[in-house]
Design a protein around this motif. Sequence first.
Motif, mmCIF file in Angstrom:
data_model
loop_
_atom_site.group_PDB
_atom_site.id
_atom_site.type_symbol
_atom_site.label_atom_id
_atom_site.label_comp_id
_atom_site.label_asym_id
_atom_site.label_seq_id
_atom_site.Cartn_x
_atom_site.Cartn_y
_atom_site.Cartn_z
ATOM 1 N N VAL A 225 93.776 -16.163 112.838
ATOM 2 C CA VAL A 225 93.188 -15.953 111.502
ATOM 3 C C VAL A 225 91.889 -15.147 111.555
ATOM 4 O O VAL A 225 91.259 -14.937 110.514
ATOM 5 C CB VAL A 225 92.946 -17.293 110.779
ATOM 6 N N THR A 226 91.483 -14.676 112.743
ATOM 7 C CA THR A 226 90.268 -13.856 112.828
ATOM 8 C C THR A 226 90.495 -12.528 113.540
ATOM 9 O O THR A 226 89.766 -11.565 113.292
ATOM 10 C CB THR A 226 89.145 -14.603 113.569
ATOM 11 N N ALA A 227 91.488 -12.444 114.423
ATOM 12 C CA ALA A 227 91.658 -11.238 115.245
ATOM 13 C C ALA A 227 92.127 -10.038 114.438
ATOM 14 O O ALA A 227 92.033 -8.904 114.910
ATOM 15 C CB ALA A 227 92.646 -11.511 116.378
ATOM 16 N N GLY A 228 92.617 -10.257 113.220
ATOM 17 C CA GLY A 228 93.110 -9.149 112.411
ATOM 18 C C GLY A 228 92.063 -8.121 112.066
ATOM 19 O O GLY A 228 92.398 -6.985 111.722
ATOM 20 N N GLN A 229 90.772 -8.470 112.190
ATOM 21 C CA GLN A 229 89.738 -7.476 111.890
ATOM 22 C C GLN A 229 89.674 -6.379 112.948
ATOM 23 O O GLN A 229 89.086 -5.328 112.709
ATOM 24 C CB GLN A 229 88.370 -8.148 111.738
ATOM 25 N N ARG A 244 87.415 -7.565 106.353
ATOM 26 C CA ARG A 244 88.731 -6.947 106.262
ATOM 27 C C ARG A 244 88.487 -5.451 106.398
ATOM 28 O O ARG A 244 87.902 -4.825 105.502
ATOM 29 C CB ARG A 244 89.391 -7.272 104.924
ATOM 30 N N PRO A 245 88.912 -4.839 107.501
ATOM 31 C CA PRO A 245 88.572 -3.435 107.748
ATOM 32 C C PRO A 245 89.168 -2.452 106.754
ATOM 33 O O PRO A 245 88.781 -1.284 106.754
ATOM 34 C CB PRO A 245 89.146 -3.191 109.158
ATOM 35 N N ASP A 246 90.109 -2.888 105.938
ATOM 36 C CA ASP A 246 90.711 -1.982 104.966
ATOM 37 C C ASP A 246 90.082 -2.131 103.581
ATOM 38 O O ASP A 246 90.564 -1.537 102.616
ATOM 39 C CB ASP A 246 92.213 -2.226 104.884
ATOM 40 N N GLY A 251 88.105 3.115 101.645
ATOM 41 C CA GLY A 251 88.994 2.392 102.543
ATOM 42 C C GLY A 251 88.365 1.947 103.843
ATOM 43 O O GLY A 251 89.083 1.596 104.784
ATOM 44 N N LEU A 252 87.037 1.917 103.916
ATOM 45 C CA LEU A 252 86.341 1.509 105.136
ATOM 46 C C LEU A 252 85.197 0.560 104.786
ATOM 47 O O LEU A 252 84.518 0.751 103.766
ATOM 48 C CB LEU A 252 85.760 2.720 105.867
ATOM 49 N N PRO A 253 84.934 -0.444 105.631
ATOM 50 C CA PRO A 253 83.784 -1.318 105.390
ATOM 51 C C PRO A 253 82.468 -0.566 105.580
ATOM 52 O O PRO A 253 82.419 0.493 106.207
ATOM 53 C CB PRO A 253 83.942 -2.408 106.462
ATOM 54 N N TRP A 305 84.923 -5.793 113.962
ATOM 55 C CA TRP A 305 85.906 -5.128 113.118
ATOM 56 C C TRP A 305 86.029 -3.661 113.508
ATOM 57 O O TRP A 305 85.111 -3.053 114.047
ATOM 58 C CB TRP A 305 85.562 -5.262 111.640
ATOM 59 N N SER A 306 87.182 -3.093 113.214
ATOM 60 C CA SER A 306 87.400 -1.674 113.479
ATOM 61 C C SER A 306 88.460 -1.156 112.519
ATOM 62 O O SER A 306 89.305 -1.911 112.037
ATOM 63 C CB SER A 306 87.835 -1.438 114.930
ATOM 64 N N ALA A 307 88.390 0.140 112.235
ATOM 65 C CA ALA A 307 89.351 0.763 111.327
ATOM 66 C C ALA A 307 89.461 2.234 111.677
ATOM 67 O O ALA A 307 88.482 2.875 112.067
ATOM 68 C CB ALA A 307 88.908 0.597 109.875
#
Length: 399
Positions: A225-229, A244-246, A251-253, A305-307
């Motif tokens: 529940v946390t690695a999705g970032q 939430r990186p999206d 579309g970016l944090p 986080w990354s995107a």
Amino acid sequence: METDPADSGAPVRRRRRYDPSLPAPPAFLRRGPLREGAFTSPLHEPRTVVVVGRWLGLAVLLCFLTGLTSHLLQDPPGWLAPHLPARPVNGYRVTQGLHVISGLAAIPLVGAKLWAVYPRLFEWPPARSVLHALERIGIAVLVAAVLMELFTGLLNTLQWYPWPFPFRQTHFWLGWLATGGLLVHLSVKAPLIAAHWWRRAAPALAQRRAFLAATTAAVGTVTLVTAGQSVPWLRALDLLAPRRPDIGPQGLPVNRTAAQAGTITVPAGWRLRVDGPRPYELTLTELGELPQYEVELPIACVEGWSATARWGGVRVSDLLLRAGAPAGSSARITSLEAEGPYRVMEMPAQYVDDPLSLLALRVNGEVLTADHGFPARIIAPNRPGVLQTKWVTRIEVTA
């Protein structure tokens, strides 16, 4: 070890001359949790401690190594800066993602390990000898360092700093203290760990299986529940991660907004100044008339986080070449923001020369918003987000 002189057959510790014994406290103090038999759970035993401990040790060492990587990329010593790799493109994204994932996973592991060993806090006598006292002090330092490291790291992912000391430097040295303390602890406890490393060394306990299964479930849940970032294919489960990186403008944090930096309004007549053997200035229109390139690069932050985004702009190497700088030159980038620890950024030559390093004017097909660095920002491969300088006003050839 030797046999008890009373012929009880129980082993007793041979007293070393350099390890003088300490007097036992009065017996009347042995009350409450200090009394014999105060803890009855069969899980307060070496096998459970060893199994949880090896999971925790792996998480701590992974967290330390990836954190050290992040620190060296952000603030490298002079001898290391020319050797930092610009590739792989996703290098920082992966290492910092692992850093935060392993740090969060370590939280339930620390809780399980402390529960398994906490009766040892009340062992009697509290210190049998000088070496035993030093060992217990070392464990106290180790536990304090690990808890402080995880606590400050967790709050850093939330960008909340309710303490008076600098986070990054404190976190760095706490990491060394925790890892060093862990290695010393492992060396002291090596015989005990070896004796209980394999399952056959201890009797099977249904309670142990249930406890380890619950610990595994807790670690797995926290990770999912946390690695999705930082792991795109887990993004749908990103329920408790701080970002939430999206989600964000374009579309970016955004970590540091234009309002926080004081750059909402760009000065009239803004020009990019490039200082080198042949210094020059360019307006935004003139920048747009130079050869333009598009690259797909991630932006990754210390919070984990990354995107990935599509960036468009001018190659940094082209700007320095126009200023008369030879290939292999490094640069200093200055932001419009009035203050901040990353207002000025050093860019080693390997990043300057990389064709993916841009002075970006657009992201995802749109002109940069103020929060994303309008009128121009740096984007480069394998660099922490804090070094992807926004609101660029000056590029200076430094070597």
